[in-house]
Write a protein that holds these residues in place. Sequence first.
Motif, PDB file in Angstrom:
ATOM      1  N   HIS A 341       0.820  -1.215   0.000  1.00  0.00           N
ATOM      2  CA  HIS A 341       0.000   0.000   0.000  1.00  0.00           C
ATOM      3  C   HIS A 341       0.850   1.260   0.000  1.00  0.00           C
ATOM      4  N   ARG A 342       1.955   1.252   0.744  1.00  0.00           N
ATOM      5  CA  ARG A 342       2.724   2.480   0.931  1.00  0.00           C
ATOM      6  C   ARG A 342       3.792   2.718  -0.123  1.00  0.00           C
ATOM      7  N   ILE A 343       4.407   1.651  -0.634  1.00  0.00           N
ATOM      8  CA  ILE A 343       5.505   1.828  -1.603  1.00  0.00           C
ATOM      9  C   ILE A 343       4.964   1.552  -2.998  1.00  0.00           C
ATOM     10  N   THR A 344       4.724   2.596  -3.741  1.00  0.00           N
ATOM     11  CA  THR A 344       4.088   2.461  -5.059  1.00  0.00           C
ATOM     12  C   THR A 344       4.999   2.875  -6.205  1.00  0.00           C
ATOM     13  N   SER A 345       6.235   3.317  -5.900  1.00  0.00           N
ATOM     14  CA  SER A 345       7.090   3.882  -6.939  1.00  0.00           C
ATOM     15  C   SER A 345       7.485   2.844  -7.982  1.00  0.00           C
ATOM     16  N   ASN A 346       8.196   1.799  -7.564  1.00  0.00           N
ATOM     17  CA  ASN A 346       8.546   0.738  -8.511  1.00  0.00           C
ATOM     18  C   ASN A 346       8.956  -0.520  -7.763  1.00  0.00           C
ATOM     19  N   VAL A 347       9.099  -1.595  -8.527  1.00  0.00           N
ATOM     20  CA  VAL A 347       9.338  -2.912  -7.932  1.00  0.00           C
ATOM     21  C   VAL A 347      10.711  -2.993  -7.289  1.00  0.00           C
ATOM     22  N   SER A 384       8.352   7.734  -0.448  1.00  0.00           N
ATOM     23  CA  SER A 384       7.278   7.122  -1.215  1.00  0.00           C
ATOM     24  C   SER A 384       5.898   7.661  -0.855  1.00  0.00           C
ATOM     25  N   ASP A 385       5.827   8.511   0.191  1.00  0.00           N
ATOM     26  CA  ASP A 385       4.526   9.061   0.559  1.00  0.00           C
ATOM     27  C   ASP A 385       3.905   9.754  -0.641  1.00  0.00           C
ATOM     28  N   ARG A 386       2.669   9.460  -0.859  1.00  0.00           N
ATOM     29  CA  ARG A 386       1.968  10.037  -2.002  1.00  0.00           C
ATOM     30  C   ARG A 386       1.881  11.552  -1.834  1.00  0.00           C
ATOM     31  N   LYS A 387       2.372  12.276  -2.809  1.00  0.00           N
ATOM     32  CA  LYS A 387       2.352  13.731  -2.751  1.00  0.00           C
ATOM     33  C   LYS A 387       1.206  14.310  -3.558  1.00  0.00           C
ATOM     34  N   THR A 388       0.422  13.458  -4.195  1.00  0.00           N
ATOM     35  CA  THR A 388      -0.710  13.932  -4.976  1.00  0.00           C
ATOM     36  C   THR A 388      -1.762  14.526  -4.038  1.00  0.00           C
ATOM     37  N   THR A 389      -2.303  15.664  -4.412  1.00  0.00           N
ATOM     38  CA  THR A 389      -3.301  16.331  -3.578  1.00  0.00           C
ATOM     39  C   THR A 389      -4.698  16.108  -4.138  1.00  0.00           C
ATOM     40  N   ILE A 390      -5.689  16.355  -3.295  1.00  0.00           N
ATOM     41  CA  ILE A 390      -7.078  16.223  -3.730  1.00  0.00           C
ATOM     42  C   ILE A 390      -7.387  17.227  -4.830  1.00  0.00           C
ATOM     43  N   ASP A 391      -6.849  18.435  -4.697  1.00  0.00           N
ATOM     44  CA  ASP A 391      -7.089  19.460  -5.717  1.00  0.00           C
ATOM     45  C   ASP A 391      -6.556  19.022  -7.081  1.00  0.00           C
ATOM     46  N   LEU A 427      -9.974   7.917  -6.514  1.00  0.00           N
ATOM     47  CA  LEU A 427      -8.564   8.245  -6.667  1.00  0.00           C
ATOM     48  C   LEU A 427      -8.024   8.978  -5.439  1.00  0.00           C
ATOM     49  N   CYS A 428      -8.847   9.827  -4.839  1.00  0.00           N
ATOM     50  CA  CYS A 428      -8.420  10.518  -3.623  1.00  0.00           C
ATOM     51  C   CYS A 428      -8.150   9.524  -2.498  1.00  0.00           C
ATOM     52  N   LYS A 429      -8.999   8.522  -2.395  1.00  0.00           N
ATOM     53  CA  LYS A 429      -8.812   7.506  -1.356  1.00  0.00           C
ATOM     54  C   LYS A 429      -7.557   6.677  -1.621  1.00  0.00           C
ATOM     55  N   GLN A 430      -7.293   6.366  -2.897  1.00  0.00           N
ATOM     56  CA  GLN A 430      -6.169   5.502  -3.248  1.00  0.00           C
ATOM     57  C   GLN A 430      -4.831   6.232  -3.269  1.00  0.00           C
ATOM     58  N   MET A 431      -4.834   7.498  -3.632  1.00  0.00           N
ATOM     59  CA  MET A 431      -3.578   8.192  -3.925  1.00  0.00           C
ATOM     60  C   MET A 431      -3.203   9.270  -2.914  1.00  0.00           C
ATOM     61  N   THR A 432      -4.006   9.454  -1.890  1.00  0.00           N
ATOM     62  CA  THR A 432      -3.643  10.408  -0.839  1.00  0.00           C
ATOM     63  C   THR A 432      -3.788   9.732   0.523  1.00  0.00           C
ATOM     64  N   GLN A 433      -3.258  10.388   1.525  1.00  0.00           N
ATOM     65  CA  GLN A 433      -3.357   9.893   2.896  1.00  0.00           C
ATOM     66  C   GLN A 433      -4.524  10.538   3.646  1.00  0.00           C
ATOM     67  N   ARG A 434      -5.374  11.252   2.936  1.00  0.00           N
ATOM     68  CA  ARG A 434      -6.475  11.966   3.561  1.00  0.00           C
ATOM     69  C   ARG A 434      -7.558  11.000   4.027  1.00  0.00           C
ATOM     70  N   SER A 435      -8.192  11.355   5.132  1.00  0.00           N
ATOM     71  CA  SER A 435      -9.279  10.529   5.660  1.00  0.00           C
ATOM     72  C   SER A 435     -10.555  10.775   4.858  1.00  0.00           C
ATOM     73  N   LEU A 436     -11.533   9.906   5.035  1.00  0.00           N
ATOM     74  CA  LEU A 436     -12.807  10.066   4.325  1.00  0.00           C
ATOM     75  C   LEU A 436     -13.500  11.387   4.662  1.00  0.00           C
ATOM     76  N   PRO A 437     -13.553  11.798   5.945  1.00  0.00           N
ATOM     77  CA  PRO A 437     -14.164  13.103   6.239  1.00  0.00           C
ATOM     78  C   PRO A 437     -13.445  14.262   5.549  1.00  0.00           C
ATOM     79  N   GLU A 438     -12.074  14.195   5.490  1.00  0.00           N
ATOM     80  CA  GLU A 438     -11.320  15.256   4.823  1.00  0.00           C
ATOM     81  C   GLU A 438     -11.650  15.300   3.334  1.00  0.00           C
TER      82      GLU A 438
END
Length: 481
Positions: A341-347, A384-391, A427-438
Amino acid sequence: MTNETWGSMRQELIASVGRNNFANWIEPLELDALEDGVATFRVTSPFVGDWVSRNYGDAILNVINKSGRPAERLVFEVGPRREPAAAAASAHGAPANGVSANGTPAEVTPSHGPAGARASSDRAAPAVLRGEADDLPGPDLDDRFTFDSFVVGKPNELAHAAARRVAEGGDVTFNPLFLYGGVGLGKTHLMHAIAWELRRRQPDLRVVYLSAEQFMYRFIQALRERQMIDFKQLFRSVDVLMVDDVQFIAGKDSTQEEFFHTFNALVDQRSQIILSADRAPGEIEKMESRIVSRMQSGLVVDLHPTTYELRLGILQQKAERFRPQFRDIRLADGVLEFLAHRITSNVRVLEGALMRLFAMGSLVGREVTIDMTQECLVDILRQSDRKTTIDEIQRKVCDHYNIRISDLVGPKRTRIFARPRQIAMYLCKQMTQRSLPEIGRKFGGRDHTTILHGVKKIEELRGKDSQIAEDLEMLRRALEA
């Protein structure tokens, strides 16, 4: 001096020239004679004689002289083994069909003798297999990279199937086969696997595997040494040409010109060509249009970014492979899932993280838990933390579906807005660390249960609707780029 005596001397050369250089250049040499201070060897082409003389001549002379047999220069002949008398004639002033040890090339007269260099059976299979192509060195094939060790999932199943088909040999089906994708997605693994399978099925097949950088280096060297005929013969006499990272020759006009003609010659004689790059042919900047056109004339296959399921499958396989080395190490439940779940960059990063965990567990003698994993891999996880934002996700989804942000986050529930909205939530749920309420607050103040419903709906449709699956993959790649 016999070839048996020369064989015992060669072991000393391994330490001075390195095992790989020895295997590619020294091992194939066949001694004809050592008389009157001249050591005569048989080689498969003038190119080989010139290269060995300039790069390893002094080392060879040194080891011969240490054996008690004086030698002042080396002669390399192309073709069948000569009789000792003929070798002596060369040493006494007859035209020497070879190259002197001081690096000055002499005339070398090719013959129609055997072209193949002898391969050692006790070392890893070279990336250049059999025939005249053995004159060209390449990196050893990695015995870890086979079809059996390749984990197949939805992102790479087409590439795997195409590679399998080509590796079966027989009539050329896809020519060229062009594999492309980002770093660590399995391109090189599939290239090595094809070479291994071809070697297993057809040991006599002439296969050349090398990087585009090596191709360019050999081309420049041949130009400098005025040995273009040898270069062309090497590359155009193969049954299978495999070139990794072909984007490297983009912008290098002379290399592209020679690659173009080599490509055409091999296609005309129905030799198989397999290429790989980090992007599609049409996206390689400064690549000549005529080369791009030929690359696109075969089968072009994309290796997509890994999914969670594929990453987990890879980790499970790697863990089994590491177990013989770390027999007493136990991974707690959830560790592999956490990594996937956390390391998505490459194998490669994924495998390195798992190896670090096994080593850590072995050193401290404790079970590898998720807490230990977070402590041990803090640098990798931070990177590896996802830096993609909801915006960013919302903007990409709106651009893709040609709708406005106000409609995406607004109250309208028509399908034209509701489906993109659910995809953006997923995509927000999969690619960010934000909670569902956020996430809900970013979508017009919606409740977290609404977000969860949208995520589950897309998860359900993803396996049924190929268009949604394709849209998700395109958006994910655009956001990760």
